[in-house]
Design an enzyme around this catalytic site. Structure first.
Site, short mmCIF file in Angstrom:
data_model
loop_
_atom_site.label_atom_id
_atom_site.label_comp_id
_atom_site.label_asym_id
_atom_site.label_seq_id
_atom_site.Cartn_x
_atom_site.Cartn_y
_atom_site.Cartn_z
CD GLU A 82 3.95 -2.07 2.55
OE1 GLU A 82 2.82 -1.55 2.62
OE2 GLU A 82 4.24 -2.93 1.70
CB CYS A 128 -0.93 0.00 1.20
SG CYS A 128 -0.09 -0.01 2.78
#
Length: 202
Positions: A102, A2
């Site tokens: 992250e 992500c």
């Protein structure tokens, strides 16, 4: 994965990845988010680099909006998932990077951590790409996704997934279209290299 990954190719980019063509320009430094376009490496008869959008649009898609959901491909299901299985067999790529982000929730806030690989200033994520034809203009749109796997012990406290970082010796194997599916799966493991996490502020 992500968030973002950082890409700063440097002057030796073409030699590092044995790329045979040349682009009009390379970004000097960019933090990349899904939807942005960066140079991606793949193999035909020769090793080439091609600007591609992050967020894979399958060749069979009716429109490009599907790419917003396809910026990561889970290694566990990449063989079966319709959006990725063709690309996994014949359209694998390297996503060049200096590091990746992250995010971890701390005290109710999402905090970004930036990971570098020790002694590897630039490396390649395992990626897949596809070529989608825009229905009206017939323009070819190149797009890609980054393959993710379970986190190693360094990433695990921060996030439950991480990108597949290919060892340099395995980059040719990943790009080779003749590599067997069994051998490909053996490359999709959490990184064994030393990652250096840093708290990052934007």
């Amino acid at each position: 994965m992500c968030g973002f990954y950082l890409f700063e190719p440097g002057h030796d980019f073409y030699n590092r990845f044995n790329i045979q063509n040349r682009l009009d320009f390379l970004p000097k430094k960019i933090s990349v988010a899904p939807g942005q376009i960066v140079p991606i490496i793949y193999q035909n008869e020769i090793r080439v680099v091609q600007p591609m959008r992050w967020g894979l649009i399958p060749f069979w898609a009716k429109d490009e909006s599907i790419g917003k959901k396809m910026f990561n491909a889970r290694s566990e299901s990449v063989v079966e998932k319709p959006a990725f299985r063709k690309a996994y067999k014949t359209q694998r790529c390297l996503v060049p990077s200096n590091g990746f982000y992250e995010w971890k929730t701390e005290n109710g806030k999402k905090v970004p951590y930036y990971f570098e690989v020790k002694d590897r200033p630039i490396f390649g994520f395992a990626g897949l790409f596809d070529i989608w034809e825009e229905p009206v203009s017939s323009k070819e749109v190149y797009s890609y996704t980054i393959v993710t796997t379970e986190p190693n012990e360094i990433v695990k406290p921060i996030h439950d997934r991480m990108p597949v970082i290919l060892e340099k010796k395995n980059e040719d194997v990943w790009l080779d279209k003749t590599t067997s599916l069994i051998m490909l799966q053996e490359l999709l493991f959490p990184s064994k290299e030393t990652l250096i996490p840093k708290l990052k502020k934007f």
